[in-house]
Design a protein around this motif. Structure first.
Motif, PDB file in Angstrom:
ATOM      1  N   LEU A  34       0.904  -1.233  -0.081  1.00  0.00           N
ATOM      2  CA  LEU A  34      -0.057   0.114   0.111  1.00  0.00           C
ATOM      3  C   LEU A  34       0.828   1.318   0.195  1.00  0.00           C
ATOM      4  O   LEU A  34       1.901   1.388   0.758  1.00  0.00           O
ATOM      5  CB  LEU A  34      -0.896   0.060   1.418  1.00  0.00           C
ATOM      6  CG  LEU A  34      -2.184  -1.057   1.381  1.00  0.00           C
ATOM      7  CD1 LEU A  34      -2.652  -0.984   2.520  1.00  0.00           C
ATOM      8  CD2 LEU A  34      -2.822  -0.907   0.077  1.00  0.00           C
ATOM      9  N   ASN A  72      -5.521  -4.218   1.753  1.00  0.00           N
ATOM     10  CA  ASN A  72      -4.459  -4.503   0.992  1.00  0.00           C
ATOM     11  C   ASN A  72      -5.190  -5.484  -0.212  1.00  0.00           C
ATOM     12  O   ASN A  72      -4.948  -5.157  -1.591  1.00  0.00           O
ATOM     13  CB  ASN A  72      -3.345  -5.408   1.481  1.00  0.00           C
ATOM     14  CG  ASN A  72      -2.123  -5.638   0.351  1.00  0.00           C
ATOM     15  OD1 ASN A  72      -1.652  -4.615  -0.226  1.00  0.00           O
ATOM     16  ND2 ASN A  72      -1.787  -6.704   0.070  1.00  0.00           N
ATOM     17  N   ASP A  75      -7.235  -3.252  -2.588  1.00  0.00           N
ATOM     18  CA  ASP A  75      -6.569  -2.430  -3.359  1.00  0.00           C
ATOM     19  C   ASP A  75      -7.143  -2.733  -5.033  1.00  0.00           C
ATOM     20  O   ASP A  75      -7.355  -1.555  -5.659  1.00  0.00           O
ATOM     21  CB  ASP A  75      -5.246  -2.244  -3.175  1.00  0.00           C
ATOM     22  CG  ASP A  75      -4.372  -1.299  -3.869  1.00  0.00           C
ATOM     23  OD1 ASP A  75      -4.800  -0.200  -4.255  1.00  0.00           O
ATOM     24  OD2 ASP A  75      -3.187  -1.370  -4.116  1.00  0.00           O
ATOM     25  N   SER A  84      -8.060   4.483  -5.362  1.00  0.00           N
ATOM     26  CA  SER A  84      -6.771   4.116  -5.045  1.00  0.00           C
ATOM     27  C   SER A  84      -6.620   4.029  -3.591  1.00  0.00           C
ATOM     28  O   SER A  84      -7.468   4.589  -2.634  1.00  0.00           O
ATOM     29  CB  SER A  84      -5.644   5.444  -5.429  1.00  0.00           C
ATOM     30  OG  SER A  84      -6.079   6.464  -4.641  1.00  0.00           O
ATOM     31  N   VAL A  85      -6.008   3.210  -2.941  1.00  0.00           N
ATOM     32  CA  VAL A  85      -5.687   2.954  -1.511  1.00  0.00           C
ATOM     33  C   VAL A  85      -4.564   3.366  -0.984  1.00  0.00           C
ATOM     34  O   VAL A  85      -3.349   2.814  -1.568  1.00  0.00           O
ATOM     35  CB  VAL A  85      -5.974   1.291  -1.191  1.00  0.00           C
ATOM     36  CG1 VAL A  85      -5.737   1.048   0.239  1.00  0.00           C
ATOM     37  CG2 VAL A  85      -7.344   0.982  -1.754  1.00  0.00           C
TER      38      VAL A  85
END
Length: 826
Positions: A34, A72, A75, A84-85
């Motif tokens: 990330l 995660n 994502d 978006s992460v």
């Protein structure tokens, strides 16, 4: 569960991207992928009109590692929607109000540009589906209308008549896989159709749906309705709510209801074939055209969403096919020849399509290794387990399936274990797997016949055996009343019950030498692993009443604890050796190699059961999922030693010495291994706000006051230091570090309130709370043809007791949830 919809300004999902940044705790390497920014860098990247959800990471707090793993995983799917992460690292000298208190760590913040739109508690973002669903739901507030009443639905329907169609969906909870699927569909189709969402089951019931326990999606055909008094026609999507199924369903709603063709059916292709749905051709001739078209329209409405319907003009067709055929059926598979059928009514046509769809679904399920979402996964982990193991082939041949014709003959001819279950119930099917595992372990070593009755097929048999809850296990022996098993629904516990029932209870001991062998564990050596203690009752030959009370208690505990009885003339030899006055019982603890003596003067059977049950408990146990409820029932403050792994031998020695000297009689001493029970970290954080160094000793007064006291961290855990600290506690000279709130922890739904079910059942028989085996004593013994279980004493809802036991794997997770909601529990 009614979600909070945010603002009324419009949002175009095709033009606005989302940046998803979570306030989290860096703990596992799995989340390293990330993006991670400083607070200053993060805010500098925010752009007007762009959506961002931010949470700033704190250091040295591993409690949200599971959340980070899910984030995660989310994502990639979020990127597919332009989302978006990112993580923001708070461990810098920069300041931000989002890097503040510990409470902020449990929230995620959704921004558009620099404007805060919404806060999410992170425990609502419990997996990938929940993350995607919540983010899309928050941003699609203009495309998805959330309603709670039938009036809301009617008003929405009336407002859209003649204007637009409605996609109405019911999901059981926000954040479920079905909710995510609906949100993803709204992302694509939200500007074309009005999406309406509810989590209120009463709304679904008002529509008239039969299977209200599952998520549903309806398509309301409101655009063609010009008369406001006319109701919109509704089409139910009968497949499960997945993104692909919803997409396919909506595409079929957009396709023409009926198409006329005059060409070879084998060459015809429509959007339905492309979506994997079959085609149905209604054959028409010029002389009957109007009637045929009306029939075809009726068929089209009945099969909407399931198949494409076409009117085949035979007079203009150059291809020859059977003269009497009035329906042509074309499968979606390429290269499969069409079928020419003679079906004389609409119901036969619909049945033909639905049966072919059912067969295709079965084949697809057999061939597809990719697990799809299940309707019950979010609220019922047992159903989830059954779903995941649905393809597991069980060796059912190791058990005998009984029917109404074979039940009586089987249970009267041999010693039998009978599992009463329901093939439609998740708990039953989960326990059936454990039952078969028991059969595998007992294969070739037991004289017991393992059998089963599916009460869904043979309800009459189950009713006669007084089986009203599922699953139920009963043991039948010739000349004895059946014994019901009420332990945990797992392989080892059931195996213990069967093994210990191999011997009579109590065992009749006939000599002093045999009594010594019994107490040492040599007499039943193969059973010692299933019973940590052996109990021997000592009585003089004339103590008839006392022996009867002990025998009744032994029968009650059969399958739980090994009990024996000795009442020969030389019984004083044993009573003198162990310094006990008759009547008495000797309790042999095989692990410790110790024998304790307890007086039984003027004690009744129910009290003996409680004495043996309490005495069977470990004196310094490791707290586990299985044993915690038992120790909580003692109603004493818990003295818990938290350890990050195996317990230190010196700490254990100090505890045992204090126990031996009777200094801990008012407490329940125990220890908790955080490696075996990771949620213990969350428990400690609830007590201390931050995770303290280990090992750590605490007294938790759950039953009165809710105070938590911590042993000084700068002192060694020794016998002398512990004793001084406990005396200060008793004198009121120690200050608590936490008071647990008095609010009760409540289940998400009343039907899941297993603790209340247990309390309601056990309150009827307060002296029978702990034993997990039930002896049915009031069976009519003279009814040999039809053994019945009619005991009024045994009418307590034992099935509800079992529900608590099979849900044991969730206890610590539930404990974690209750801390999050400031509820009072361990």
């Amino acid at each position: 569960m009614q979600p909070q919809l945010m603002m009324s300004s419009s949002f175009s999902v095709l033009r606005v991207g989302i940046s998803f940044v979570m306030m989290c705790i860096f703990y596992m390497s799995a989340v390293d992928s990330l993006p991670e920014l400083s607070p200053q860098k993060f805010f500098s990247t925010l752009q007007p009109g762009k959506a961002t959800l931010a949470y700033f990471c704190q250091a040295d707090s591993p409690s949200t590692s599971v959340f980070l793993e899910e984030l995660n995983e989310a994502d990639k799917p979020l990127q597919d929607y332009g989302i978006s992460v990112t993580k923001v690292n708070c461990v810098t000298e920069e300041t931000s109000r989002y890097c503040g208190s510990e409470k902020n760590v449990m929230k995620a913040y959704l921004f558009r540009g620099h404007i805060l739109l919404r806060e999410f508690p992170t425990d609502t973002l419990f997996d990938v589906d929940a993350i995607v669903a919540h983010v899309l739901f928050a941003l699609l507030f203009n495309e998805v209308k959330y309603i709670t009443t039938l009036g809301d639905l009617q008003n929405t329907e009336n407002a859209l008549k003649g204007k637009a169609n409605i996609a109405f969906s019911y999901v059981r909870a926000i954040g479920t896989p079905e909710h995510r699927a609906v949100m993803e569909a709204a992302f694509v189709y939200g500007t074309t159709y009005q999406f309406v969402l509810t989590t209120e089951i009463a709304l679904l019931e008002s529509i008239g749906t039969e299977d209200i326990e599952y998520a549903h999606l309806y398509f309301f055909h409101c655009k063609p309705v010009l008369d406001l008094t006319q109701q919109c026609r509704r089409t139910l999507m009968e497949q499960s709510l997945t993104t692909l199924n919803i997409h396919r369903f909506i595409k079929t709603m957009e396709a023409p209801l009926l198409t006329e063709v005059a060409e070879d059916p084998q060459q015809v292709s429509t959007v339905h074939l492309q979506l994997g749905l079959p085609l149905v051709f209604i054959v028409s001739q010029q002389a009957t055209y109007e009637a045929d078209r009306t029939t075809a329209e009726w068929v089209a409405w009945r099969l909407l969403g399931k198949a494409g319907v076409l009117l085949l003009l035979r007079d203009s067709l150059e291809v020859d096919f059977p003269q009497n055929a009035n329906v042509v059926f074309k499968r979606a598979e390429e290269g499969v020849p069409v079928e020419f059928l003679v079906l004389n009514n609409i119901d036969l046509i619909v049945s033909r399509v639905e049966s072919s769809m059912h067969i295709e679904e079965m084949h697809e399920d057999e061939d597809n290794d990719i697990e799809g979402p299940d309707m019950d996964i979010q609220d019922d982990e047992v159903a989830e387990t059954v779903y995941r193991d649905r393809k597991r082939q069980l060796p059912l041949e190791l058990t005998v399936e009984l029917t109404e014709e074979t039940f009586n003959a089987t249970v009267t001819a041999s010693d039998s274990i009978v599992l009463f279950y329901a093939g439609w119930q998740a708990v039953s099917m989960a326990f059936l797997q454990s039952y078969i595992d028991v059969a595998i372990k007992l294969k070739g070593t037991s004289t017991m016949l393992l059998t089963r009755v599916n009460c869904a097929d043979w309800s009459h048999v189950c009713a006669k055996q007084n089986v009203t809850e599922f699953p139920v296990v009963k043991m039948y022996r010739e000349g004895e009343n059946p014994v019901s098993y009420a332990g945990m629904l797992g392989t080892e516990d059931l195996l213990k019950f069967i093994k210990l029932n191999r011997i009579s209870c109590p065992v009749n001991i006939t000599s002093v030498q045999e009594a010594e062998e019994y107490l040492s564990g040599k007499l039943h050596k193969d059973l010692i692993s299933y019973s940590s203690v052996s109990v021997l009752g000592l009585f003089s030959p004339t103590m008839t009443t006392a022996k009867e009370e002990f025998t009744e208690a032994g029968n009650y505990l059969k399958g739980c604890v090994i009990t024996g009885i000795y009442s020969e003339e030389d019984v004083l030899t044993l009573s003198n050796k162990y310094a006990v006055t008759l009547p008495a019982l000797l309790l042999a603890r095989h692990k410790e190699g110790k024998i304790e003596s307890i007086s039984l003067a003027n004690v009744h059977a129910q009290e003996i059961v409680q004495i043996i049950t309490n005495a069977s408990l470990e004196i310094f146990p490791e707290i586990t999922v299985e044993n915690l409820p038992t120790y909580l029932r003692l109603q004493k403050p818990l003295l818990i030693l938290f350890s990050d792994g195996s317990i230190n031998p010196q700490h254990k020695k100090a505890m045992l010495m204090l126990l031996k000297e009777k200094h801990l009689d008012s407490l329940t001493p125990c220890w908790l291994n955080l490696k075996n029970t990771p949620v213990g970290r969350g428990i400690l954080q609830a007590y201390f706000d931050t995770l303290p160094p280990l090992p750590l000793l605490a007294v938790v007064n759950l039953h009165s006051g809710g105070q938590v006291f911590a042993f000084p961290s700068d002192q060694a855990i020794t016998e002398q230091n512990l004793l001084l600290w406990l005396k200060k506690l008793e004198a009121g000279l120690e200050s608590h570090i936490k008071i647990l709130p008095a609010q009760k922890w409540k289940p998400p739904l009343p039907a899941y309130d297993f603790l209340s079910m247990m309390d309601a059942a056990t309150s009827q028989h307060p002296t029978r709370k702990v034993p997990e085996c039930i002896k049915e004593t009031d069976v009519q013994e003279n009814d040999k043809e039809q053994p019945e279980d009619k005991s009024a004493i045994r009418n307590e809802p034992t099935g509800t007791l079992r529900k608590k036991h099979w849900n044991r794997s969730n206890w610590f997770e539930e404990a974690k949830k209750q801390f999050r909601h400031d509820n009072k529990e361990l």
